[in-house]
Design an enzyme around this catalytic site. Sequence first.
Site, PDB file in Angstrom:
ATOM      1  N   SER A 138       0.804  -1.236   0.000  1.00  0.00           N
ATOM      2  CA  SER A 138       0.000   0.000   0.000  1.00  0.00           C
ATOM      3  C   SER A 138       0.830   1.277   0.000  1.00  0.00           C
ATOM      4  O   SER A 138       0.269   2.358  -0.211  1.00  0.00           O
ATOM      5  CB  SER A 138      -0.951   0.020   1.197  1.00  0.00           C
ATOM      6  OG  SER A 138      -2.046  -0.811   0.935  1.00  0.00           O
ATOM      7  N   LYS A 191       0.388   3.295  -2.997  1.00  0.00           N
ATOM      8  CA  LYS A 191      -0.772   4.179  -3.180  1.00  0.00           C
ATOM      9  C   LYS A 191      -0.363   5.654  -3.183  1.00  0.00           C
ATOM     10  O   LYS A 191      -1.028   6.490  -3.784  1.00  0.00           O
ATOM     11  CB  LYS A 191      -1.810   3.916  -2.072  1.00  0.00           C
ATOM     12  CG  LYS A 191      -2.462   2.528  -2.190  1.00  0.00           C
ATOM     13  CD  LYS A 191      -3.311   2.192  -0.973  1.00  0.00           C
ATOM     14  CE  LYS A 191      -3.935   0.798  -1.106  1.00  0.00           C
ATOM     15  NZ  LYS A 191      -4.589   0.340   0.136  1.00  0.00           N
ATOM     16  N   TYR A 219      -3.369  -2.274 -10.288  1.00  0.00           N
ATOM     17  CA  TYR A 219      -3.274  -2.144  -8.819  1.00  0.00           C
ATOM     18  C   TYR A 219      -2.356  -3.218  -8.229  1.00  0.00           C
ATOM     19  O   TYR A 219      -1.478  -2.927  -7.405  1.00  0.00           O
ATOM     20  CB  TYR A 219      -4.684  -2.218  -8.215  1.00  0.00           C
ATOM     21  CG  TYR A 219      -4.691  -2.253  -6.703  1.00  0.00           C
ATOM     22  CD1 TYR A 219      -4.252  -1.164  -5.958  1.00  0.00           C
ATOM     23  CD2 TYR A 219      -5.124  -3.392  -6.021  1.00  0.00           C
ATOM     24  CE1 TYR A 219      -4.249  -1.203  -4.568  1.00  0.00           C
ATOM     25  CE2 TYR A 219      -5.129  -3.433  -4.634  1.00  0.00           C
ATOM     26  CZ  TYR A 219      -4.676  -2.339  -3.912  1.00  0.00           C
ATOM     27  OH  TYR A 219      -4.661  -2.377  -2.544  1.00  0.00           O
ATOM     28  N   TYR A 270      -4.259   3.829   8.094  1.00  0.00           N
ATOM     29  CA  TYR A 270      -5.577   3.196   8.215  1.00  0.00           C
ATOM     30  C   TYR A 270      -6.287   3.611   9.496  1.00  0.00           C
ATOM     31  O   TYR A 270      -6.144   4.757   9.912  1.00  0.00           O
ATOM     32  CB  TYR A 270      -5.448   1.675   8.068  1.00  0.00           C
ATOM     33  CG  TYR A 270      -4.896   1.357   6.714  1.00  0.00           C
ATOM     34  CD1 TYR A 270      -5.650   1.635   5.573  1.00  0.00           C
ATOM     35  CD2 TYR A 270      -3.621   0.859   6.540  1.00  0.00           C
ATOM     36  CE1 TYR A 270      -5.149   1.401   4.310  1.00  0.00           C
ATOM     37  CE2 TYR A 270      -3.121   0.629   5.277  1.00  0.00           C
ATOM     38  CZ  TYR A 270      -3.886   0.904   4.172  1.00  0.00           C
ATOM     39  OH  TYR A 270      -3.387   0.690   2.939  1.00  0.00           O
ATOM     40  N   VAL A 285       1.102  -3.748   3.818  1.00  0.00           N
ATOM     41  CA  VAL A 285       1.067  -5.050   4.480  1.00  0.00           C
ATOM     42  C   VAL A 285       2.343  -5.872   4.266  1.00  0.00           C
ATOM     43  O   VAL A 285       2.502  -6.921   4.861  1.00  0.00           O
ATOM     44  CB  VAL A 285      -0.174  -5.899   4.103  1.00  0.00           C
ATOM     45  CG1 VAL A 285      -1.442  -5.266   4.630  1.00  0.00           C
ATOM     46  CG2 VAL A 285      -0.247  -6.150   2.611  1.00  0.00           C
TER      47      VAL A 285
END
Length: 310
Positions: free
Chosen positions: A68, A71, A193, A245, A263
Site C-alpha cells: 500500500s 498508493k 493495482y 488506516y 502489508v
Amino acid sequence: MLKNISNLQATLEKLLTTQQGMNAEGQVADYIPALASVSPNLMGVSVATIDGNVIGAGDYQVPFSIQSISKVFGLVMAMNRIGDELWQRVNMEPSGQPFNSIIQLEWEQGIPRNPFINAGALLVADVLTSHFSTSKLAFLTFMRSLAGDEHIYIDNNVYQSELAHGNRNAALAYLMKSFSNIQAEIPEVLSHYFTQCSVAMSCQQLAKSLLFLANKGLDPISQHNICTARDAHRVNAILSTSGMYDQSGEFAFSVGLPAKSGVGGGVIAIVPGYGVICAWSPPLNTFGNSVVGTNLVSGLAAELGLSIYH
Ligand code: DON
C-alpha cells in the site's frame, strides 16, 4: 534537528536493538503465500535528507513488497495527470474502517473516502489505466526515476498471488463501476493495482524516492518538480489523516508525521523540510501496520522531536 549524521546513525542502530524480539508481537501478512513466506525477523530503517544524506541500519537495503505504500506514488501520478478532477471521484476524509472494507462504499454511492483505502487506490488505478497507454510501465519507470535505480522490479510471485486472491478488490472495483465511477475494464484496473502493490523496494530506495514530499514537490536530488507544492501539501495532509488506516488518529496523536504503511511491513514517514524515514519489518498489528516499523518511526520521531504539530 538531526544535523549530525554520525549521531543519527548511532541513534538508528540503538533504536533497532530496542526492537529485537518485538516482531513476535505481530503476524506476517498471510492472505497470500508470497507474503507469508517472508522471514519475520527482518528489520531495517533508513533516513534520507533533503540535503543529500542517505543512511540506514539493519536490513535497510533488502527489497520488500511495498504494497500500500505504492498508493502514495499512484496518487501523485493521478494528480499530475488529471488535476482537480480527481477530487470529484474520490474524497479526502478518514474512513474509520478497515482498509479493504466495502460497506461504506455503497452508502456513499461509489465515492471512496480517500485514496489510501483499497477502494480509493483502485479508483486511482482506474485513472492511471485510462490515462496512460502502458500504466504499469509508467508506474515502474516513475519509481525507478524517483529512487535513481533502474534495478527496481515487480515481484511476479507476489503479483500472481495477489491476482489469485483478489476477489474483494474485484468486488470494490465492480461496485464503483456500478456507480459509473470506474471507466476502464475491471481486469485492467486490478492488474495495474496488483502490479504497483508488487513492486519490491528497500527502505533506502523508498526513503530517497519520497524526498519530494518533504521538499514542496521538488526532488532535491534530480532537481525535478515531481508535483506542485500545493499537491505535496495535499498528499501529506491525507497521509496524516488516513495513511495508517484506522490507526491514523493514534499515530497522529503519538507520532505526528504524515505516514503510510503497507502489508509488506513497510512504513514511510515524511518530515517536511527535513527528509523521509522508512522502516520495515514484516509482522503486522491488527490494523495491518508493521509492529516494529511503527515503533521505529515512532521512536525516532520522539527522540528527535520530529512531530509536525509542535
Ligand atoms: O489490496 C490488497 O489486498 C493488498 N495488495 C494489500 C495492500 C496493503 O498494503 C493494504 N495495507 N495495509
